[in-house]
Design a protein around this motif. Structure first.
Motif, PDB file in Angstrom:
ATOM      1  N   ALA A  10       0.821  -1.202   0.000  1.00 40.75           N
ATOM      2  CA  ALA A  10       0.000   0.000   0.000  1.00 40.75           C
ATOM      3  C   ALA A  10       0.858   1.257   0.000  1.00 40.75           C
ATOM      4  CB  ALA A  10      -0.938  -0.011   1.211  1.00 40.75           C
ATOM      5  N   ILE A  11       1.960   1.230   0.779  1.00 40.95           N
ATOM      6  CA  ILE A  11       2.847   2.402   0.819  1.00 40.95           C
ATOM      7  C   ILE A  11       3.581   2.562  -0.509  1.00 40.95           C
ATOM      8  CG2 ILE A  11       4.890   3.374   1.923  1.00 40.95           C
ATOM      9  CD1 ILE A  11       3.942   2.014   4.534  1.00 40.95           C
ATOM     10  N   LEU A  12       4.054   1.461  -1.076  1.00 47.21           N
ATOM     11  CA  LEU A  12       4.729   1.532  -2.379  1.00 47.21           C
ATOM     12  C   LEU A  12       3.797   2.084  -3.440  1.00 47.21           C
ATOM     13  CD1 LEU A  12       7.091   0.959  -4.269  1.00 47.21           C
ATOM     14  CD2 LEU A  12       6.250  -1.407  -4.481  1.00 47.21           C
ATOM     15  N   GLN A  13       2.576   1.644  -3.439  1.00 48.72           N
ATOM     16  CA  GLN A  13       1.593   2.167  -4.386  1.00 48.72           C
ATOM     17  C   GLN A  13       1.431   3.670  -4.223  1.00 48.72           C
ATOM     18  OE1 GLN A  13      -2.724   1.474  -3.789  1.00 48.72           O
ATOM     19  NE2 GLN A  13      -2.684   0.433  -5.779  1.00 48.72           N
ATOM     20  N   GLY A  14       1.377   4.128  -2.969  1.00 48.12           N
ATOM     21  CA  GLY A  14       1.259   5.561  -2.712  1.00 48.12           C
ATOM     22  C   GLY A  14       2.480   6.334  -3.172  1.00 48.12           C
ATOM     23  N   TYR A  15       3.692   5.793  -2.918  1.00 52.05           N
ATOM     24  CA  TYR A  15       4.909   6.453  -3.403  1.00 52.05           C
ATOM     25  C   TYR A  15       4.848   6.650  -4.915  1.00 52.05           C
ATOM     26  CZ  TYR A  15       7.317   5.502   1.072  1.00 52.05           C
ATOM     27  OH  TYR A  15       7.696   5.461   2.393  1.00 52.05           O
ATOM     28  N   LEU A  16       4.451   5.594  -5.609  1.00 51.94           N
ATOM     29  CA  LEU A  16       4.442   5.643  -7.070  1.00 51.94           C
ATOM     30  C   LEU A  16       3.350   6.581  -7.597  1.00 51.94           C
ATOM     31  CD1 LEU A  16       4.966   1.832  -7.816  1.00 51.94           C
ATOM     32  CD2 LEU A  16       6.598   3.675  -8.227  1.00 51.94           C
ATOM     33  N   GLN A  17       2.300   6.766  -6.857  1.00 58.54           N
ATOM     34  CA  GLN A  17       1.258   7.698  -7.273  1.00 58.54           C
ATOM     35  C   GLN A  17       1.675   9.143  -7.012  1.00 58.54           C
ATOM     36  OE1 GLN A  17      -1.957   5.513  -5.031  1.00 58.54           O
ATOM     37  NE2 GLN A  17      -3.149   5.908  -6.883  1.00 58.54           N
ATOM     38  N   LEU A  18       2.306   9.376  -5.899  1.00 60.94           N
ATOM     39  CA  LEU A  18       2.686  10.745  -5.536  1.00 60.94           C
ATOM     40  C   LEU A  18       3.943  11.212  -6.278  1.00 60.94           C
ATOM     41  CD1 LEU A  18       2.072  10.596  -1.669  1.00 60.94           C
ATOM     42  CD2 LEU A  18       0.698  11.840  -3.353  1.00 60.94           C
ATOM     43  N   LEU A  19       4.943  10.303  -6.388  1.00 67.37           N
ATOM     44  CA  LEU A  19       6.228  10.658  -7.019  1.00 67.37           C
ATOM     45  C   LEU A  19       6.818  11.916  -6.388  1.00 67.37           C
ATOM     46  CD1 LEU A  19       5.402   9.963 -10.787  1.00 67.37           C
ATOM     47  CD2 LEU A  19       6.760   8.530  -9.238  1.00 67.37           C
ATOM     48  N   GLU A  20       6.794  11.930  -5.062  1.00 64.98           N
ATOM     49  CA  GLU A  20       7.315  13.067  -4.295  1.00 64.98           C
ATOM     50  C   GLU A  20       8.584  12.647  -3.551  1.00 64.98           C
ATOM     51  OE1 GLU A  20       6.224  16.191  -3.843  1.00 64.98           O
ATOM     52  OE2 GLU A  20       4.377  16.128  -5.022  1.00 64.98           O
ATOM     53  N   PRO A  21       9.524  13.585  -3.341  1.00 67.42           N
ATOM     54  CA  PRO A  21      10.743  13.237  -2.599  1.00 67.42           C
ATOM     55  C   PRO A  21      10.495  13.044  -1.104  1.00 67.42           C
ATOM     56  CG  PRO A  21      10.749  15.571  -3.124  1.00 67.42           C
ATOM     57  CD  PRO A  21       9.581  14.975  -3.846  1.00 67.42           C
ATOM     58  N   LYS A  22       9.421  13.639  -0.593  1.00 68.19           N
ATOM     59  CA  LYS A  22       9.119  13.515   0.828  1.00 68.19           C
ATOM     60  C   LYS A  22       7.632  13.200   0.992  1.00 68.19           C
ATOM     61  CE  LYS A  22       9.508  15.851   5.299  1.00 68.19           C
ATOM     62  NZ  LYS A  22       9.937  17.078   6.008  1.00 68.19           N
ATOM     63  N   VAL A  23       7.368  12.193   1.811  1.00 65.70           N
ATOM     64  CA  VAL A  23       5.992  11.724   1.994  1.00 65.70           C
ATOM     65  C   VAL A  23       5.726  11.547   3.485  1.00 65.70           C
ATOM     66  CG1 VAL A  23       4.346   9.853   1.554  1.00 65.70           C
ATOM     67  CG2 VAL A  23       5.933  10.571  -0.246  1.00 65.70           C
ATOM     68  N   THR A  24       4.516  11.886   3.896  1.00 67.65           N
ATOM     69  CA  THR A  24       4.089  11.654   5.278  1.00 67.65           C
ATOM     70  C   THR A  24       3.154  10.457   5.303  1.00 67.65           C
ATOM     71  OG1 THR A  24       4.233  14.013   5.786  1.00 67.65           O
ATOM     72  CG2 THR A  24       2.952  12.648   7.292  1.00 67.65           C
ATOM     73  N   LEU A  25       3.448   9.529   6.217  1.00 71.16           N
ATOM     74  CA  LEU A  25       2.615   8.332   6.376  1.00 71.16           C
ATOM     75  C   LEU A  25       1.768   8.488   7.637  1.00 71.16           C
ATOM     76  CD1 LEU A  25       5.321   5.602   5.621  1.00 71.16           C
ATOM     77  CD2 LEU A  25       3.794   6.751   4.010  1.00 71.16           C
ATOM     78  N   PHE A  26       0.470   8.389   7.492  1.00 70.72           N
ATOM     79  CA  PHE A  26      -0.437   8.480   8.634  1.00 70.72           C
ATOM     80  C   PHE A  26      -0.889   7.067   9.002  1.00 70.72           C
ATOM     81  CE2 PHE A  26      -1.294  12.436   6.159  1.00 70.72           C
ATOM     82  CZ  PHE A  26      -0.674  13.313   7.034  1.00 70.72           C
TER      83      PHE A  26
END
Length: 227
Positions: free
Chosen positions: A122-138
Motif C-alpha cells: 500500500a505504501i509503495l503504491q502511494g509512493y508511485l502515485q505521488l512521485l514526491e521526494p518527501k511523503v508523510t505516512l499516517f
C-alpha cells in the motif's frame, strides 16, 4: 201521398233508434280511444323501462370500474409494499455480508506477517502515485513500528522501480478504532491517498456490488444494459 205526422209511439221509437246509434258510435269511439291509449302507454312504458335499464346499467358499469380501480390500487400498493420489503431484506443481507467482511479485515490486521506485507504494498503504491521526494505516512498508534518497517522497505523498492529517492515520516493520527492501513500525503499535504483497510473495503464493496447482488439474488430483470 202526403206524409202524416208521427204518433207518440213512432216518435219514441225513432228517438230510441237515434239514441242507440249515438250510443254505438260513442262505444266505438271509446274503444278506439282506449286502444290508442293502450298503445301509447305501452310505448311510453317500454321507453321508461329502457331508460331505467340504461341508467341501472350505467350505474353498475360505474361501480364495476370503481371496484376494479380500487382493486388495482390495492394490488399495486401490496406489490410495492412487498417489493420494498424484499429490497429491505436484501439490503440487510448485503450489510450482514459487508459486516462479516469488515470483521475478517480486522482479523487480517492482527496477522503481523500478512499485515506488514499489505502495508509495504500500500505504501509503495502511494509512493508511485505521488512521485514526491518527501511523503508523510499516517497510521494508527499501534501500527507505528510496522509502518516504519513497511515504509523503509517500500522506499527501497520504489527507488529500484523509479530511480528516485523518497524519505518519509510517520504520524500516528488515524483512528485506532479503524481496521488499520495507511494514508499518505505529499510534502505540503495537499495531496492525500487513502490506503486504509476500511477505504479499500469500501471501494471493493462499491465495485463488486452488482456482481454480489447477481450472485445472491440472481440477475436484475429490469436491467437492460450491462457494461
Amino acid at each position: 201521398m202526403a206524409s202524416r205526422p208521427l204518433n207518440d209511439d213512432e216518435v219514441l221509437s225513432e228517438m230510441n233508434k237515434m239514441v242507440a246509434f249515438i250510443k254505438q258510435e260513442a262505444m266505438e269511439k271509446a274503444r278506439e280511444i282506449k286502444v290508442k291509449a293502450d298503445e301509447e302507454f305501452a310505448i311510453e312504458k317500454a321507453k321508461l323501462v329502457k331508460q331505467e335499464q340504461q341508467s341501472i346499467d350505467a350505474q353498475y358499469e360505474k361501480r364495476r370500474k370503481g371496484v376494479e380501480t380500487a382493486q388495482k390500487i390495492t394490488q399495486s400498493n401490496l406489490t410495492n409494499k412487498s417489493r420494498l420489503q424484499i429490497l429491505h431484506r436484501r439490503e440487510e443481507q448485503l450489510q450482514n455480508l459487508f459486516e462479516i467482511s469488515r470483521e475478517e479485515v480486522a482479523r487480517f490486521a492482527e496477522d503481523g506477517g500478512r499485515y506488514l506485507q499489505f502495508l509495504e504494498g500500500a505504501i509503495l503504491q502511494g509512493y508511485l502515485q505521488l512521485l514526491e521526494p518527501k511523503v508523510t505516512l499516517f497510521s494508527c498508534g499501534q501500527d507505528i513500528e510496522l509502518v516504519q518497517k513497511a515504509g523503509a522497505a517500500a522506499a527501497e523498492t520504489y527507488t529500484q522501480i523509479s530511480g528516485r529517492v523518497v524519505t518519509f515520516e510517520v504520524q500516528a493520527i488515524l483512528n485506532s478504532d479503524g481496521a488499520g492501513g495507511i494514508k499518505l500525503a505529499n510534502g505540503n499535504k495537499r495531496i492525500t491517498i487513502d490506503n486504509t483497510l476500511n477505504e479499500r473495503l469500501r471501494l471493493l464493496e462499491d465495485k463488486m456490488l452488482p456482481e454480489i447482488r447477481a450472485d445472491l439474488f440472481g440477475p436484475n430483470e429490469n436491467r437492460k444494459f450491462y457494461t
